[in-house]
Design a protein around this motif. Structure first.
Motif, PDB file in Angstrom:
ATOM      1  N   LEU A 181       0.701  -1.026  -0.438  1.00  0.00           N
ATOM      2  CA  LEU A 181      -0.034   0.524   0.317  1.00  0.00           C
ATOM      3  C   LEU A 181       0.653   1.405  -0.177  1.00  0.00           C
ATOM      4  CD1 LEU A 181      -2.924  -1.358   2.601  1.00  0.00           C
ATOM      5  CD2 LEU A 181      -2.993  -1.464   0.192  1.00  0.00           C
ATOM      6  N   GLN A 182       0.597   1.906  -1.299  1.00  0.00           N
ATOM      7  CA  GLN A 182       1.678   3.683  -1.360  1.00  0.00           C
ATOM      8  C   GLN A 182       1.386   4.140   0.230  1.00  0.00           C
ATOM      9  OE1 GLN A 182       1.110   5.148  -4.955  1.00  0.00           O
ATOM     10  NE2 GLN A 182      -0.137   3.295  -5.295  1.00  0.00           N
ATOM     11  N   SER A 183       2.611   4.386   0.012  1.00  0.00           N
ATOM     12  CA  SER A 183       2.921   5.390   1.233  1.00  0.00           C
ATOM     13  C   SER A 183       2.624   6.802   1.165  1.00  0.00           C
ATOM     14  CB  SER A 183       4.870   6.118   1.522  1.00  0.00           C
ATOM     15  OG  SER A 183       5.367   5.888   1.306  1.00  0.00           O
ATOM     16  N   SER A 184       2.086   8.028   1.956  1.00  0.00           N
ATOM     17  CA  SER A 184       2.370   9.506   0.972  1.00  0.00           C
ATOM     18  C   SER A 184       3.422  10.228   1.308  1.00  0.00           C
ATOM     19  CB  SER A 184       1.116  10.327   2.158  1.00  0.00           C
ATOM     20  OG  SER A 184       1.408  10.016   3.670  1.00  0.00           O
ATOM     21  N   GLY A 185       4.084   9.389   1.462  1.00  0.00           N
ATOM     22  CA  GLY A 185       6.273  10.397   1.816  1.00  0.00           C
ATOM     23  C   GLY A 185       7.039   9.696   2.541  1.00  0.00           C
ATOM     24  N   ILE A 186       7.928  10.675   3.064  1.00  0.00           N
ATOM     25  CA  ILE A 186       8.801  10.073   3.803  1.00  0.00           C
ATOM     26  C   ILE A 186       7.925   9.671   5.562  1.00  0.00           C
ATOM     27  CG2 ILE A 186      10.577  10.307   5.813  1.00  0.00           C
ATOM     28  CD1 ILE A 186      11.390  12.161   3.354  1.00  0.00           C
ATOM     29  N   LEU A 219       8.255  17.192   2.421  1.00  0.00           N
ATOM     30  CA  LEU A 219       8.476  16.667   3.873  1.00  0.00           C
ATOM     31  C   LEU A 219       8.123  16.891   4.926  1.00  0.00           C
ATOM     32  CD1 LEU A 219      12.487  18.357   4.066  1.00  0.00           C
ATOM     33  CD2 LEU A 219      11.677  16.039   3.326  1.00  0.00           C
ATOM     34  N   LEU A 220       6.763  17.491   4.558  1.00  0.00           N
ATOM     35  CA  LEU A 220       5.549  17.713   5.645  1.00  0.00           C
ATOM     36  C   LEU A 220       4.292  16.922   5.347  1.00  0.00           C
ATOM     37  CD1 LEU A 220       6.116  21.180   7.789  1.00  0.00           C
ATOM     38  CD2 LEU A 220       6.754  19.589   8.225  1.00  0.00           C
ATOM     39  N   THR A 221       4.386  16.675   4.319  1.00  0.00           N
ATOM     40  CA  THR A 221       2.957  15.679   3.989  1.00  0.00           C
ATOM     41  C   THR A 221       3.105  14.594   5.126  1.00  0.00           C
ATOM     42  OG1 THR A 221       4.267  15.931   1.253  1.00  0.00           O
ATOM     43  CG2 THR A 221       2.360  14.249   2.397  1.00  0.00           C
ATOM     44  N   PRO A 222       1.853  14.575   5.738  1.00  0.00           N
ATOM     45  CA  PRO A 222       1.318  13.914   6.265  1.00  0.00           C
ATOM     46  C   PRO A 222       1.338  12.596   5.862  1.00  0.00           C
ATOM     47  CG  PRO A 222      -0.340  15.670   6.433  1.00  0.00           C
ATOM     48  CD  PRO A 222       0.219  15.767   4.511  1.00  0.00           C
ATOM     49  N   THR A 223       1.309  12.407   7.342  1.00  0.00           N
ATOM     50  CA  THR A 223       1.385  10.162   7.034  1.00  0.00           C
ATOM     51  C   THR A 223       0.014   9.312   6.934  1.00  0.00           C
ATOM     52  OG1 THR A 223       2.803  10.394   8.855  1.00  0.00           O
ATOM     53  CG2 THR A 223       2.135   7.909   8.647  1.00  0.00           C
ATOM     54  N   ARG A 224      -0.023   8.778   6.131  1.00  0.00           N
ATOM     55  CA  ARG A 224      -1.077   8.490   5.465  1.00  0.00           C
ATOM     56  C   ARG A 224      -2.001   7.390   6.303  1.00  0.00           C
ATOM     57  NH1 ARG A 224      -1.688   4.560  -0.111  1.00  0.00           N
ATOM     58  NH2 ARG A 224      -4.183   4.185   0.983  1.00  0.00           N
ATOM     59  N   THR A 271       8.385   4.140  -6.530  1.00  0.00           N
ATOM     60  CA  THR A 271       8.540   5.052  -5.119  1.00  0.00           C
ATOM     61  C   THR A 271       8.275   6.638  -5.480  1.00  0.00           C
ATOM     62  OG1 THR A 271      10.490   5.324  -6.744  1.00  0.00           O
ATOM     63  CG2 THR A 271      10.664   3.899  -4.948  1.00  0.00           C
ATOM     64  N   LEU A 272       8.539   7.604  -4.275  1.00  0.00           N
ATOM     65  CA  LEU A 272       8.257   9.500  -5.089  1.00  0.00           C
ATOM     66  C   LEU A 272       9.832   9.667  -5.190  1.00  0.00           C
ATOM     67  CD1 LEU A 272       5.969   9.019  -1.924  1.00  0.00           C
ATOM     68  CD2 LEU A 272       5.182   9.330  -4.465  1.00  0.00           C
ATOM     69  N   PRO A 273      10.088  10.850  -5.444  1.00  0.00           N
ATOM     70  CA  PRO A 273      10.799  11.965  -5.941  1.00  0.00           C
ATOM     71  C   PRO A 273      11.702  11.697  -5.222  1.00  0.00           C
ATOM     72  CG  PRO A 273       9.116  12.527  -7.447  1.00  0.00           C
ATOM     73  CD  PRO A 273       8.026  11.407  -6.608  1.00  0.00           C
ATOM     74  N   ILE A 274      11.163  12.374  -4.057  1.00  0.00           N
ATOM     75  CA  ILE A 274      11.643  12.465  -2.311  1.00  0.00           C
ATOM     76  C   ILE A 274      12.258  11.035  -2.281  1.00  0.00           C
ATOM     77  CG2 ILE A 274      10.149  11.667  -0.724  1.00  0.00           C
ATOM     78  CD1 ILE A 274      12.849  14.449   0.068  1.00  0.00           C
ATOM     79  N   PHE A 275      12.393  10.213  -2.719  1.00  0.00           N
ATOM     80  CA  PHE A 275      12.735   9.369  -1.987  1.00  0.00           C
ATOM     81  C   PHE A 275      13.994   8.418  -3.135  1.00  0.00           C
ATOM     82  CE2 PHE A 275       8.972   7.334  -0.122  1.00  0.00           C
ATOM     83  CZ  PHE A 275       9.438   7.466   1.042  1.00  0.00           C
ATOM     84  N   ASP A 276      13.643   9.151  -4.093  1.00  0.00           N
ATOM     85  CA  ASP A 276      15.247   9.328  -5.713  1.00  0.00           C
ATOM     86  C   ASP A 276      16.275  10.088  -5.145  1.00  0.00           C
ATOM     87  OD1 ASP A 276      13.523   7.628  -7.319  1.00  0.00           O
ATOM     88  OD2 ASP A 276      12.859   9.506  -7.974  1.00  0.00           O
TER      89      ASP A 276
END
Length: 331
Positions: A181-186, A219-224, A271-276
């Motif tokens: 299940l995809q994450s919303s970010g970090i 970076l501040l995208t809330p946790t899913r 993945t998302l761009p931040i992880f790249d």
């Protein structure tokens, strides 16, 4: 000796009372039919839901970590409340517990009711997403412990499960499918490393752009929060692993029997761009051990249930269970 007051020492009782009044509408909006009483009692009361043969109460607690540092420095406070709820309720559902209610703890050097209300608004929003009630909390002013605008958060979630479901992972078998299940970010882990790499080593700025968003927004995208997903598929899965600190390699084995192993094809992970950016500047083993890498939850389910799960979530297949000593192979 001149008389001094509590306010002179840095604690403002009136500001605390005004804060409680300010958060009441947001807290009440989270109440369901099982909440007994209102706001202001010494303890929150919640009637246990019916329909369980052998109900078991489960509890989880967590914080937001140094993601708070970025929220404070950028004055973007609303999202960390969602993070706080997410980190607790996402753990509960991994034990097949449906969240019932939530409590929070907010500690600061000096209470600023307007800033604190913004945080609690986020907590209340997180509770609404998680379909649980915010029935209590504590606000502490500690000028001797914190400095300036710094504050800390802790959260406590309580859920209910059927006792038989606590052993569901014993149903895992060779050939079971692994679904991401995809994450919303970090999400809310690894921010000490994120801050050191991005801001100290790479000299990046909050306003730097990443795929149409500023770095600080990213970076501040809330946790899913995955409670709704869980409720849709809970009767079709054998296990659910929350991918937090330790990444896939340390969290997925927590739900596996000792003689079964997860085999994951990393090329399938979205993945998302931040992880790249992180992968370009860190050792691959390190990024997969610290971050979720785009995977917020991993479902373990019989392959016969794959189509149902894919139709009811945004999940996708990333691997399978094999017979081997417990662990994870990233291939």
């Amino acid at each position: 000796m001149q008389s001094i007051s509590y306010k002179d020492s840095g604690v403002d009782i009136d500001e605390g009372n005004a804060f409680v009044e300010g958060i009441k509408p947001y807290v009440k909006a989270t109440f369901d039919k099982n909440v007994i009483g209102g706001i202001g009692s010494f303890a929150g009361a919640y009637e246990l839901p019916g329909g369980f043969k052998e109900p078991v109460i489960l509890a989880a607690t967590d914080g937001v970590g140094t993601k708070l540092r970025l929220a404070i420095d950028s004055d973007r406070l609303e999202g960390v409340g969602i993070d706080l709820v997410a980190m607790c309720v996402n753990d509960l559902i991994c034990n097949f517990a449906t969240p019932m209610f939530f409590l929070d703890y907010y500690a600061s050097a000096k209470l600023d009711k307007y800033r604190a209300i913004r945080v609690v608004q986020g907590i209340a929003k997180g509770c609404e997403i998680a379909q649980c009630s915010l029935i209590g909390g504590e606000t502490a002013e500690m000028p001797g412990m914190y400095q300036h605008k710094d504050f800390d958060l802790a959260g406590f979630a309580v859920g209910i499960a059927e006792k038989s479901d606590l052993q569901r992972q014993s149903n895992i078998k060779q050939g079971d499918v692994l679904i991401a299940l995809q994450s919303s970010g970090i999400h809310s882990n690894g921010y000490s490393l994120v801050r050191k790499l991005l801001f100290e080593e790479l000299k990046m700025k909050f306003e730097d752009q990443i795929c149409g968003k500023t770095l600080i927004e990213t970076l501040l995208t809330p946790t899913r929060i995955y409670v709704d997903d869980y409720k849709k598929i809970k009767n079709h899965i054998n296990a659910l692993a929350h991918i937090t600190g330790g990444g896939i390699v340390e969290n997925l084995p927590r739900v596996l029997p000792k003689d079964l192993r997860a085999q994951i094809d990393t090329k399938l992970i979205k993945t998302l761009p931040i992880f790249d950016i992180l992968k370009l500047n860190l050792d691959e083993d390190e990024v997969y051990r610290v971050f979720n890498m785009g995977v917020g939850m991993i479902i373990v389910a019989p392959r016969t249930n794959l189509d149902y799960i894919l139709k009811n979530t945004d999940g996708y297949e990333i691997g399978e269970i094999i017979t081997a000593p417990c662990g994870v192979d990233l291939i």
